[in-house]
Design a protein around this motif. Structure first.
Motif, PDB file in Angstrom:
ATOM      1  N   TYR A  40     -60.734 -20.916   4.234  1.00 27.99           N
ATOM      2  CA  TYR A  40     -61.046 -20.029   5.364  1.00 27.99           C
ATOM      3  C   TYR A  40     -61.908 -18.851   4.908  1.00 27.99           C
ATOM      4  O   TYR A  40     -62.824 -18.442   5.615  1.00 27.99           O
ATOM      5  N   THR A  41     -61.619 -18.311   3.736  1.00 27.26           N
ATOM      6  CA  THR A  41     -62.433 -17.210   3.227  1.00 27.26           C
ATOM      7  C   THR A  41     -63.864 -17.668   3.009  1.00 27.26           C
ATOM      8  O   THR A  41     -64.810 -16.968   3.376  1.00 27.26           O
ATOM      9  N   SER A  42     -64.031 -18.855   2.443  1.00 25.96           N
ATOM     10  CA  SER A  42     -65.389 -19.322   2.132  1.00 25.96           C
ATOM     11  C   SER A  42     -66.196 -19.637   3.390  1.00 25.96           C
ATOM     12  O   SER A  42     -67.424 -19.593   3.352  1.00 25.96           O
ATOM     13  N   ILE A  43     -65.525 -19.934   4.515  1.00 29.73           N
ATOM     14  CA  ILE A  43     -66.274 -20.170   5.757  1.00 29.73           C
ATOM     15  C   ILE A  43     -66.246 -18.931   6.654  1.00 29.73           C
ATOM     16  O   ILE A  43     -66.595 -18.982   7.818  1.00 29.73           O
ATOM     17  N   ASN A  44     -65.809 -17.825   6.080  1.00 31.54           N
ATOM     18  CA  ASN A  44     -65.844 -16.511   6.727  1.00 31.54           C
ATOM     19  C   ASN A  44     -64.913 -16.401   7.941  1.00 31.54           C
ATOM     20  O   ASN A  44     -65.186 -15.644   8.860  1.00 31.54           O
ATOM     21  N   GLU A  45     -63.809 -17.133   7.924  1.00 32.62           N
ATOM     22  CA  GLU A  45     -62.768 -16.969   8.937  1.00 32.62           C
ATOM     23  C   GLU A  45     -61.673 -16.111   8.313  1.00 32.62           C
ATOM     24  O   GLU A  45     -60.606 -16.593   7.929  1.00 32.62           O
ATOM     25  N   LEU A  46     -61.981 -14.820   8.203  1.00 35.51           N
ATOM     26  CA  LEU A  46     -61.140 -13.917   7.425  1.00 35.51           C
ATOM     27  C   LEU A  46     -59.767 -13.677   8.047  1.00 35.51           C
ATOM     28  O   LEU A  46     -58.783 -13.502   7.328  1.00 35.51           O
ATOM     29  N   GLY A  47     -59.680 -13.677   9.359  1.00 38.45           N
ATOM     30  CA  GLY A  47     -58.387 -13.512  10.020  1.00 38.45           C
ATOM     31  C   GLY A  47     -57.451 -14.664   9.707  1.00 38.45           C
ATOM     32  O   GLY A  47     -56.261 -14.458   9.413  1.00 38.45           O
ATOM     33  N   GLU A  48     -57.973 -15.880   9.756  1.00 33.56           N
ATOM     34  CA  GLU A  48     -57.171 -17.053   9.414  1.00 33.56           C
ATOM     35  C   GLU A  48     -56.818 -17.040   7.935  1.00 33.56           C
ATOM     36  O   GLU A  48     -55.704 -17.398   7.545  1.00 33.56           O
ATOM     37  N   ALA A  49     -57.769 -16.637   7.103  1.00 33.07           N
ATOM     38  CA  ALA A  49     -57.510 -16.558   5.665  1.00 33.07           C
ATOM     39  C   ALA A  49     -56.363 -15.596   5.394  1.00 33.07           C
ATOM     40  O   ALA A  49     -55.431 -15.923   4.642  1.00 33.07           O
ATOM     41  N   GLU A  50     -56.399 -14.437   6.005  1.00 32.30           N
ATOM     42  CA  GLU A  50     -55.327 -13.455   5.806  1.00 32.30           C
ATOM     43  C   GLU A  50     -53.985 -14.020   6.264  1.00 32.30           C
ATOM     44  O   GLU A  50     -52.978 -13.896   5.559  1.00 32.30           O
ATOM     45  N   ARG A  51     -53.989 -14.662   7.412  1.00 31.45           N
ATOM     46  CA  ARG A  51     -52.741 -15.211   7.969  1.00 31.45           C
ATOM     47  C   ARG A  51     -52.105 -16.228   7.017  1.00 31.45           C
ATOM     48  O   ARG A  51     -50.915 -16.130   6.703  1.00 31.45           O
ATOM     49  N   VAL A  52     -52.899 -17.187   6.528  1.00 30.03           N
ATOM     50  CA  VAL A  52     -52.309 -18.237   5.684  1.00 30.03           C
ATOM     51  C   VAL A  52     -51.960 -17.712   4.300  1.00 30.03           C
ATOM     52  O   VAL A  52     -50.984 -18.171   3.688  1.00 30.03           O
ATOM     53  N   LEU A  53     -52.720 -16.744   3.786  1.00 31.17           N
ATOM     54  CA  LEU A  53     -52.369 -16.166   2.487  1.00 31.17           C
ATOM     55  C   LEU A  53     -51.069 -15.377   2.578  1.00 31.17           C
ATOM     56  O   LEU A  53     -50.236 -15.420   1.666  1.00 31.17           O
ATOM     57  N   ARG A  54     -50.863 -14.678   3.676  1.00 28.85           N
ATOM     58  CA  ARG A  54     -49.592 -13.970   3.878  1.00 28.85           C
ATOM     59  C   ARG A  54     -48.437 -14.975   3.960  1.00 28.85           C
ATOM     60  O   ARG A  54     -47.348 -14.732   3.436  1.00 28.85           O
ATOM     61  N   GLN A  55     -48.691 -16.108   4.615  1.00 27.18           N
ATOM     62  CA  GLN A  55     -47.659 -17.156   4.687  1.00 27.18           C
ATOM     63  C   GLN A  55     -47.354 -17.705   3.296  1.00 27.18           C
ATOM     64  O   GLN A  55     -46.191 -17.979   2.973  1.00 27.18           O
ATOM     65  N   ALA A  56     -48.381 -17.884   2.483  1.00 25.83           N
ATOM     66  CA  ALA A  56     -48.182 -18.382   1.118  1.00 25.83           C
ATOM     67  C   ALA A  56     -47.312 -17.417   0.321  1.00 25.83           C
ATOM     68  O   ALA A  56     -46.393 -17.836  -0.396  1.00 25.83           O
ATOM     69  N   ILE A  57     -47.579 -16.117   0.460  1.00 26.82           N
ATOM     70  CA  ILE A  57     -46.789 -15.097  -0.240  1.00 26.82           C
ATOM     71  C   ILE A  57     -45.354 -15.102   0.262  1.00 26.82           C
ATOM     72  O   ILE A  57     -44.409 -15.012  -0.521  1.00 26.82           O
ATOM     73  N   GLU A  58     -45.183 -15.234   1.574  1.00 25.38           N
ATOM     74  CA  GLU A  58     -43.837 -15.267   2.151  1.00 25.38           C
ATOM     75  C   GLU A  58     -43.073 -16.496   1.651  1.00 25.38           C
ATOM     76  O   GLU A  58     -41.896 -16.412   1.311  1.00 25.38           O
ATOM     77  N   LYS A  59     -43.759 -17.616   1.567  1.00 23.93           N
ATOM     78  CA  LYS A  59     -43.131 -18.864   1.135  1.00 23.93           C
ATOM     79  C   LYS A  59     -42.807 -18.850  -0.358  1.00 23.93           C
ATOM     80  O   LYS A  59     -41.769 -19.343  -0.774  1.00 23.93           O
ATOM     81  N   GLU A  60     -43.720 -18.286  -1.151  1.00 24.38           N
ATOM     82  CA  GLU A  60     -43.518 -18.251  -2.600  1.00 24.38           C
ATOM     83  C   GLU A  60     -43.952 -16.889  -3.150  1.00 24.38           C
ATOM     84  O   GLU A  60     -45.088 -16.711  -3.591  1.00 24.38           O
ATOM     85  N   PRO A  61     -43.055 -15.906  -3.117  1.00 27.29           N
ATOM     86  CA  PRO A  61     -43.392 -14.532  -3.516  1.00 27.29           C
ATOM     87  C   PRO A  61     -43.857 -14.383  -4.964  1.00 27.29           C
ATOM     88  O   PRO A  61     -44.418 -13.356  -5.314  1.00 27.29           O
ATOM     89  N   THR A  62     -43.645 -15.375  -5.797  1.00 28.32           N
ATOM     90  CA  THR A  62     -44.073 -15.288  -7.199  1.00 28.32           C
ATOM     91  C   THR A  62     -45.453 -15.895  -7.430  1.00 28.32           C
ATOM     92  O   THR A  62     -45.913 -15.943  -8.569  1.00 28.32           O
ATOM     93  N   LEU A  63     -46.121 -16.332  -6.382  1.00 24.98           N
ATOM     94  CA  LEU A  63     -47.438 -16.963  -6.499  1.00 24.98           C
ATOM     95  C   LEU A  63     -48.509 -15.877  -6.653  1.00 24.98           C
ATOM     96  O   LEU A  63     -49.081 -15.389  -5.677  1.00 24.98           O
ATOM     97  N   LEU A  64     -48.759 -15.463  -7.898  1.00 21.62           N
ATOM     98  CA  LEU A  64     -49.658 -14.341  -8.181  1.00 21.62           C
ATOM     99  C   LEU A  64     -51.059 -14.569  -7.631  1.00 21.62           C
ATOM    100  O   LEU A  64     -51.725 -13.623  -7.191  1.00 21.62           O
ATOM    101  N   SER A  65     -51.529 -15.801  -7.640  1.00 23.78           N
ATOM    102  CA  SER A  65     -52.883 -16.069  -7.156  1.00 23.78           C
ATOM    103  C   SER A  65     -53.029 -15.755  -5.670  1.00 23.78           C
ATOM    104  O   SER A  65     -54.110 -15.375  -5.219  1.00 23.78           O
TER     105      SER A  65
END
Length: 134
Positions: A40-65
């Motif tokens: 999503y970031t690479s296709i410039n859909e930044l809102g969607e990118a933020e949403r899914v990255l926040r979900q990734a952090i919520e799902k796995e809080p130790t995922l540093l990347s």
């Protein structure tokens, strides 16, 4: 597969539709959410990118990347405080270290940014210790 072909052909609408469909199929792993965030970031859909990255952090809080990638997204948007907070949570991940250096550069702290970019976290830690001792 198809996602990569669509990216190469610059069919970004198709990329977005495929990602959305896959994410709606069922529980997504943190790794899939991270891939979606990067895409999503690479296709410039930044809102969607933020949403899914926040979900990734919520799902796995130790995922540093995920912290580092979301920090890069905020840095790109000029949200320096938010970016720095995420880079700090990203710990020793290389993108987090470079992200902290980028924020320092953007804030005009060129020496600390350069030290961090060249020497990593050890340089800034020893610099903070020297400053505290003075």
């Amino acid at each position: 597969g198809l996602l990569a072909l669509d990216m190469h052909a610059k069919k970004f609408g198709d990329v977005s539709a495929r990602l959305s469909a896959r994410l709606q199929q069922g529980p997504a792993t943190a790794e899939l959410l991270l891939l979606a965030g990067r895409t999503y970031t690479s296709i410039n859909e930044l809102g969607e990118a933020e949403r899914v990255l926040r979900q990734a952090i919520e799902k796995e809080p130790t995922l540093l990347s995920a912290y580092a990638m979301l920090g890069q997204l905020y840095l790109r948007q000029g949200k320096l405080d938010e970016a720095m907070a995420l880079f700090e949570r990203g710990g020793s991940h290389p993108l987090a270290s470079l992200g902290r250096a980028s924020v320092m550069f953007d804030r005009g702290d060129f020496k600390s940014g350069a030290d961090l970019a060249v020497h990593g976290d050890a340089a800034t830690a020893s610099g903070r210790a020297r400053s505290a001792a003075q």
